[in-house]
Scaffold this motif. Structure first.
Motif, PDB file in Angstrom:
ATOM      1  N   VAL A 129       0.842  -1.205   0.000  1.00 17.71           N
ATOM      2  CA  VAL A 129       0.000   0.000   0.000  1.00 17.71           C
ATOM      3  C   VAL A 129       0.875   1.252   0.000  1.00 17.71           C
ATOM      4  O   VAL A 129       1.832   1.368   0.764  1.00 17.71           O
ATOM      5  CB  VAL A 129      -0.924   0.007   1.239  1.00 17.71           C
ATOM      6  N   GLY A 130       0.550   2.168  -0.899  1.00 17.27           N
ATOM      7  CA  GLY A 130       1.278   3.425  -0.990  1.00 17.27           C
ATOM      8  C   GLY A 130       2.336   3.457  -2.083  1.00 17.27           C
ATOM      9  O   GLY A 130       2.758   4.535  -2.503  1.00 17.27           O
ATOM     10  N   GLU A 131       2.758   2.284  -2.552  1.00 13.92           N
ATOM     11  CA  GLU A 131       3.800   2.245  -3.590  1.00 13.92           C
ATOM     12  C   GLU A 131       3.246   2.455  -4.991  1.00 13.92           C
ATOM     13  O   GLU A 131       3.969   2.864  -5.890  1.00 13.92           O
ATOM     14  CB  GLU A 131       4.557   0.908  -3.534  1.00 13.92           C
ATOM     15  N   GLY A 132       1.971   2.154  -5.153  1.00 16.01           N
ATOM     16  CA  GLY A 132       1.355   2.317  -6.465  1.00 16.01           C
ATOM     17  C   GLY A 132       0.130   3.184  -6.397  1.00 16.01           C
ATOM     18  O   GLY A 132      -0.401   3.454  -5.310  1.00 16.01           O
ATOM     19  N   GLY A 133      -0.339   3.637  -7.549  1.00 19.20           N
ATOM     20  CA  GLY A 133      -1.529   4.468  -7.589  1.00 19.20           C
ATOM     21  C   GLY A 133      -2.151   4.492  -8.970  1.00 19.20           C
ATOM     22  O   GLY A 133      -1.606   3.938  -9.933  1.00 19.20           O
TER      23      GLY A 133
END
Length: 311
Positions: A129-133
């Motif tokens: 969580v937080g590494e991609g978007g």
């Protein structure tokens, strides 16, 4: 000609399916079968929430499918007609492709629910969580979006995830690249880039581990030839046979959802009416892709009865 279409993630809402289940034992049977398959009180979560738990990918995906299939089954029961009598094609957006395959009899309901639960879990686990978007590019066509994604990558992953309609494309990848793309959107002639509230970067190469998990699961899943042709997200065309269905579902995890082309190709074959089950998002996209087509959204029993009167 008519096509039945099935929505993807984002169509979930607390209360979904509740009124339909109260009005129809056919709908209740669908929700009960999905609960049994998943060994989970998913329908209670759909009815009562909490919203943040329903929105979790592993819950949202089977919930959206269950709601769509319940709506379809009620319509078939009330109209005393089979899918083949009512439409020429089926298609779904992302997870909606599984709903479409279930509707067409290629996958049974229990298998579909289990596959989507696994798909949601695997996609969530693939990237911390937080590494991609993901970001929605408003006022962007595929050419502008592709150019922006390429320029923003800078050694990271940044690619087109969903080609939704002529005015909206979604990109996916590493968070840094997505943020660069949002900042540079106007320089590429795009009205605006909006970061989406998603927990993982779907439909890009970062989903490789999820694709591997789905390949293993689909290899063991029982599939039958669909009773009507299913348009695949990856090819934007009808799937020739069962083996192709398996392969394309695996590719879909990391591949682009070619929704604009899928709808355009169905319209070119003569589809004049698109009927969405359990949502309203896709019908809005259809009107931008094929302005002359009629769109219908079936959510409530009143919607179903009105549709059957005109059919």
């Amino acid at each position: 000609m008519r096509a039945f279409i099935f929505p993807g993630q984002g169509s979930q809402a607390v209360g979904m399916g509740k009124a339909l289940a109260e009005a129809s034992s056919t709908a209740r049977e669908v929700f009960e079968e999905v609960d049994h398959a998943l060994e989970q009180n998913l329908f209670q979560l759909m009815c009562e929430g909490p919203a943040d738990e329903l929105t979790l990918t592993e819950n949202a995906q089977p919930a959206i499918m269950a709601n769509a299939i319940a709506t379809l089954r009620v319509m078939e029961k009330e109209g005393d007609k089979s899918l083949g009598d009512l439409c020429s094609y089926v298609a779904g957006h992302s997870l909606g492709e599984y709903s479409a395959l279930c509707a067409a009899g290629a996958l049974n309901l229990t298998t579909t629910a289990k596959l989507l639960k696994l798909r949601g879990q695997s996609m969530q686990k693939a990237v911390p969580v937080g590494e991609g978007g993901m970001a929605a590019l408003l006022g962007a066509d595929i050419k502008k979006a592709s150019a922006l994604a390429k320029a923003s990558a800078q050694g990271e992953v940044c690619t087109v995830a969903n080609d939704n309609d002529p005015t909206q494309v979604v990109i996916s990848g590493h968070m840094g690249a997505i943020e660069r793309a949002i900042a540079a959107a106007k320089e590429h002639g795009i009205k605006r880039g909006i970061l989406l509230p998603v927990s993982a970067p779907f439909h890009c190469s970062l989903m490789g581990p999820a694709a591997e998990a789905m390949e293993e699961a689909l290899a063991e899943a029982s599939l039958l030839p669909p009773v009507v042709p299913v348009f695949a997200n990856v090819t934007a065309g009808p799937v020739p046979d069962v083996n192709d269905i398996r392969n394309l579902l695996v590719q879909q995890v990391t591949g682009t959802v070619r929704w604009r082309e899928s709808v355009g190709n169905m319209a070119e074959t003569g589809v004049e009416q698109f009927v969405e089950f359990g949502g309203k998002v896709l019908t809005g996209m259809v009107k931008k892709i094929a302005p002359d087509a009629e769109t219908v959204s079936l959510i409530s029993m009143d919607d179903i009865e009105s549709f059957l009167k005109d059919t």
